[in-house]
Design a protein around this motif. Structure first.
Motif, PDB file in Angstrom:
ATOM      1  N   GLN A 333       0.815  -1.211   0.000  1.00  0.00           N
ATOM      2  CA  GLN A 333       0.000   0.000   0.000  1.00  0.00           C
ATOM      3  C   GLN A 333       0.854   1.270   0.000  1.00  0.00           C
ATOM      4  O   GLN A 333       0.381   2.341  -0.375  1.00  0.00           O
ATOM      5  N   HIS A 334       2.109   1.139   0.422  1.00  0.00           N
ATOM      6  CA  HIS A 334       3.021   2.275   0.474  1.00  0.00           C
ATOM      7  C   HIS A 334       4.138   2.170  -0.560  1.00  0.00           C
ATOM      8  O   HIS A 334       4.908   3.113  -0.733  1.00  0.00           O
ATOM      9  N   ASP A 335       4.247   1.000  -1.220  1.00  0.00           N
ATOM     10  CA  ASP A 335       5.358   0.705  -2.124  1.00  0.00           C
ATOM     11  C   ASP A 335       6.693   0.913  -1.411  1.00  0.00           C
ATOM     12  O   ASP A 335       7.614   1.557  -1.926  1.00  0.00           O
ATOM     13  N   VAL A 336       6.782   0.351  -0.228  1.00  0.00           N
ATOM     14  CA  VAL A 336       7.963   0.500   0.622  1.00  0.00           C
ATOM     15  C   VAL A 336       8.581  -0.863   0.881  1.00  0.00           C
ATOM     16  O   VAL A 336       7.870  -1.844   1.151  1.00  0.00           O
ATOM     17  N   ASP A 337       9.909  -0.929   0.790  1.00  0.00           N
ATOM     18  CA  ASP A 337      10.667  -2.125   1.150  1.00  0.00           C
ATOM     19  C   ASP A 337      11.522  -1.832   2.371  1.00  0.00           C
ATOM     20  O   ASP A 337      12.132  -0.750   2.467  1.00  0.00           O
ATOM     21  N   VAL A 338      11.584  -2.799   3.276  1.00  0.00           N
ATOM     22  CA  VAL A 338      12.372  -2.655   4.502  1.00  0.00           C
ATOM     23  C   VAL A 338      13.294  -3.851   4.637  1.00  0.00           C
ATOM     24  O   VAL A 338      12.843  -4.997   4.645  1.00  0.00           O
ATOM     25  N   ALA A 339      14.589  -3.580   4.730  1.00  0.00           N
ATOM     26  CA  ALA A 339      15.580  -4.628   4.992  1.00  0.00           C
ATOM     27  C   ALA A 339      16.309  -4.287   6.283  1.00  0.00           C
ATOM     28  O   ALA A 339      16.889  -3.201   6.403  1.00  0.00           O
ATOM     29  N   VAL A 340      16.258  -5.203   7.232  1.00  0.00           N
ATOM     30  CA  VAL A 340      16.962  -5.056   8.505  1.00  0.00           C
ATOM     31  C   VAL A 340      17.865  -6.262   8.667  1.00  0.00           C
ATOM     32  O   VAL A 340      17.382  -7.398   8.779  1.00  0.00           O
ATOM     33  N   LEU A 341      19.171  -6.058   8.662  1.00  0.00           N
ATOM     34  CA  LEU A 341      20.136  -7.147   8.772  1.00  0.00           C
ATOM     35  C   LEU A 341      20.991  -6.922  10.007  1.00  0.00           C
ATOM     36  O   LEU A 341      21.681  -5.902  10.117  1.00  0.00           O
ATOM     37  N   GLY A 342      20.942  -7.867  10.938  1.00  0.00           N
ATOM     38  CA  GLY A 342      21.678  -7.730  12.182  1.00  0.00           C
ATOM     39  C   GLY A 342      22.679  -8.848  12.380  1.00  0.00           C
ATOM     40  O   GLY A 342      22.486  -9.957  11.892  1.00  0.00           O
ATOM     41  N   ASN A 343      23.753  -8.555  13.118  1.00  0.00           N
ATOM     42  CA  ASN A 343      24.760  -9.583  13.396  1.00  0.00           C
ATOM     43  C   ASN A 343      24.919  -9.851  14.885  1.00  0.00           C
ATOM     44  O   ASN A 343      25.972 -10.258  15.350  1.00  0.00           O
ATOM     45  N   ILE A 344      23.826  -9.644  15.639  1.00  0.00           N
ATOM     46  CA  ILE A 344      23.704 -10.102  17.020  1.00  0.00           C
ATOM     47  C   ILE A 344      22.382 -10.848  17.110  1.00  0.00           C
ATOM     48  O   ILE A 344      21.372 -10.410  16.549  1.00  0.00           O
ATOM     49  N   SER A 345      22.353 -11.960  17.797  1.00  0.00           N
ATOM     50  CA  SER A 345      21.133 -12.774  17.888  1.00  0.00           C
ATOM     51  C   SER A 345      19.934 -11.936  18.320  1.00  0.00           C
ATOM     52  O   SER A 345      20.027 -11.132  19.245  1.00  0.00           O
ATOM     53  N   TRP A 346      18.812 -12.137  17.628  1.00  0.00           N
ATOM     54  CA  TRP A 346      17.501 -11.604  17.991  1.00  0.00           C
ATOM     55  C   TRP A 346      17.451 -10.081  18.026  1.00  0.00           C
ATOM     56  O   TRP A 346      16.596  -9.508  18.705  1.00  0.00           O
ATOM     57  N   CYS A 347      18.297  -9.388  17.286  1.00  0.00           N
ATOM     58  CA  CYS A 347      18.316  -7.924  17.368  1.00  0.00           C
ATOM     59  C   CYS A 347      17.421  -7.245  16.339  1.00  0.00           C
ATOM     60  O   CYS A 347      17.149  -6.053  16.452  1.00  0.00           O
ATOM     61  N   ALA A 348      16.948  -7.965  15.325  1.00  0.00           N
ATOM     62  CA  ALA A 348      16.227  -7.313  14.229  1.00  0.00           C
ATOM     63  C   ALA A 348      14.727  -7.204  14.464  1.00  0.00           C
ATOM     64  O   ALA A 348      14.062  -6.376  13.838  1.00  0.00           O
ATOM     65  N   GLY A 349      14.175  -8.022  15.359  1.00  0.00           N
ATOM     66  CA  GLY A 349      12.731  -8.050  15.528  1.00  0.00           C
ATOM     67  C   GLY A 349      12.154  -6.736  16.017  1.00  0.00           C
ATOM     68  O   GLY A 349      11.185  -6.202  15.442  1.00  0.00           O
ATOM     69  N   THR A 350      12.726  -6.197  17.089  1.00  0.00           N
ATOM     70  CA  THR A 350      12.241  -4.925  17.623  1.00  0.00           C
ATOM     71  C   THR A 350      12.396  -3.818  16.598  1.00  0.00           C
ATOM     72  O   THR A 350      11.517  -2.961  16.437  1.00  0.00           O
ATOM     73  N   MET A 351      13.530  -3.827  15.885  1.00  0.00           N
ATOM     74  CA  MET A 351      13.752  -2.823  14.845  1.00  0.00           C
ATOM     75  C   MET A 351      12.695  -2.938  13.748  1.00  0.00           C
ATOM     76  O   MET A 351      12.148  -1.930  13.276  1.00  0.00           O
ATOM     77  N   GLY A 352      12.394  -4.163  13.334  1.00  0.00           N
ATOM     78  CA  GLY A 352      11.396  -4.358  12.294  1.00  0.00           C
ATOM     79  C   GLY A 352      10.038  -3.808  12.672  1.00  0.00           C
ATOM     80  O   GLY A 352       9.369  -3.152  11.858  1.00  0.00           O
ATOM     81  N   TRP A 353       9.616  -4.053  13.910  1.00  0.00           N
ATOM     82  CA  TRP A 353       8.304  -3.563  14.340  1.00  0.00           C
ATOM     83  C   TRP A 353       8.303  -2.049  14.529  1.00  0.00           C
ATOM     84  O   TRP A 353       7.285  -1.384  14.260  1.00  0.00           O
ATOM     85  N   ALA A 354       9.419  -1.485  14.991  1.00  0.00           N
ATOM     86  CA  ALA A 354       9.495  -0.040  15.130  1.00  0.00           C
ATOM     87  C   ALA A 354       9.334   0.651  13.781  1.00  0.00           C
ATOM     88  O   ALA A 354       8.625   1.654  13.646  1.00  0.00           O
ATOM     89  N   ILE A 355       9.991   0.107  12.763  1.00  0.00           N
ATOM     90  CA  ILE A 355       9.877   0.656  11.409  1.00  0.00           C
ATOM     91  C   ILE A 355       8.470   0.436  10.868  1.00  0.00           C
ATOM     92  O   ILE A 355       7.878   1.319  10.216  1.00  0.00           O
ATOM     93  N   HIS A 356       7.918  -0.740  11.130  1.00  0.00           N
ATOM     94  CA  HIS A 356       6.541  -1.042  10.719  1.00  0.00           C
ATOM     95  C   HIS A 356       5.575   0.020  11.242  1.00  0.00           C
ATOM     96  O   HIS A 356       4.761   0.563  10.480  1.00  0.00           O
ATOM     97  N   ASP A 357       5.671   0.315  12.524  1.00  0.00           N
ATOM     98  CA  ASP A 357       4.753   1.292  13.126  1.00  0.00           C
ATOM     99  C   ASP A 357       4.970   2.673  12.522  1.00  0.00           C
ATOM    100  O   ASP A 357       3.996   3.428  12.306  1.00  0.00           O
TER     101      ASP A 357
END
Length: 362
Positions: A333-357
């Protein structure tokens, strides 16, 4: 460091604030890339690619992406469907009989792609104690021996299925291992060669590849596990995860590679118009309950979030393994792509949701 550009539909300042907050509060280490209409809206890199050599992460750094790479496997299989070399209704055992003759003949290519095959997984990710079960697996099956798709077969081939094919969805990496073996059987090429030639090249993923953990080379971030009970806060993942990629995950790429893949998929550079439509259509219910107000469905290597009106809010995939944390999402709906790549275990989830919101609430 970060870079912003104006974008219609949401405020990039809110996006920067959201990313900065997660970096500060959660200690995110990795890179973030957000594009709209394929143009960069935000890019940022944080933390260290190599703590040993004091090399910082950059926006052009490559990371392992774990299960995000299931998207690549699914596209390669759908290419075979498009070329009429296979059908979604074909029995999977017909392509892997030499490797797994005992596979239920009712399991089809479609079941494997949508994770509705019901077969046992090589590692049951839905278990109640993920860390303990992973440690038990590693103690009985040395991870360094898992270097190709066929190496995973002894971990699930003899196990009893969970349910009959097609009954429901259950997240399952073994199905994608078998799809990798199918790709090799039909094309006569290695899985890595198929993906490099049929997905990475036409998508313009110029830095994507399959380096092993013991042969990463320059430009690839090391993976780290947080260790609360250790004299040092982090240790590398070299002994904690599989050394090589497989068809259920583990490719290495940059955030730019992922947004290039999404553009190529949407715009018919990987599949024809009809197969692209099929590839981006939700197929099965992933979760019975709503999460964050969304219905969750799985398709062909993609998780889809639908709102109350049944519209797709986003599609993409997550990836987690020790020292690796990745998210890729497209917001149609926004024509937006989001790539979050992390190199510490479990670090991308919170970032993904923050960007989502920041995107959907603007």
């Amino acid at each position: 460091m970060g870079a912003l550009a104006r974008a219609n539909g949401f405020d990039p300042v809110c996006l920067e604030e959201a990313v900065s907050r997660v970096v500060e509060e959660e200690g995110f280490s990795g890179t973030v890339r957000v594009t709209r209409c394929s143009d960069p809206v935000f890019t940022g890199a944080y933390g260290m690619a190599s703590r040993r050599w004091s090399v910082p992460n950059t926006c052009e750094m490559s990371f392992r992406v774990a299960s995000v790479a299931k998207m690549f496997t699914a596209v390669a299989v759908l290419q075979l469907v498009e070329r009429k070399q296979i059908r979604l209704s074909d029995a999977l055992v017909g392509f892997v009989e030499g490797r797994m003759p005992q596979l239920d003949p009712r399991v089809t290519v479609y079941h494997a792609l949508t994770m509705t095959a019901g077969i046992a997984d090589w590692f049951e990710e839905s278990g109640p104690d993920w860390e303990a079960e992973w440690a038990a697996l590693a103690s009985t099956h040395p991870l360094y021996l898992l270097r190709s798709n066929k190496d995973y077969l002894p971990l699930f081939a003899g196990k009893q299925s969970h349910f009959p094919p097609g009954e429901r969805h259950l997240y399952n990496g073994a199905s994608y291992i078998l799809l990798g073996l199918l790709l090799e059987a039909v094309t006569g090429r290695s899985y890595e060669q198929v993906i490099a030639e049929e997905v990475f090249a036409p998508a313009g993923m110029t830095t994507a590849g399959f380096p092993a953990l013991d042969n990463l080379g320059p430009g690839v971030a090391d993976g780290y596990l947080a260790t609360a009970d250790s004299p040092t806060p982090y240790r590398t993942n070299h002994y904690a995860t599989t050394p090589c990629a497989a068809s259920d995950g583990g490719a290495t790429c940059t955030a730019r590679d992922l947004t290039s893949f999404a553009h190529a998929l949407r715009h018919g550079h990987l599949l024809d118009k009809e197969t692209t439509r099929l590839a981006l259509t939700p197929q099965v219910i992933e979760r019975e309950e709503e999460v964050r107000g969304y219905r969750w469905m799985y398709g062909f290597g993609l998780t889809h979030l639908l709102n109350g009106e049944g519209n797709i809010v986003r599609w993409g995939h997550t990836g987690e393994e020790d020292g690796v944390s990745a998210r890729f999402y497209h917001y149609p709906q926004h024509d937006v792509d989001v790539a979050v790549l992390g190199n510490i275990s479990w670090c991308a989830g919170t970032m993904g949701w923050a960007i989502h919101d920041a995107i959907v609430r603007g």
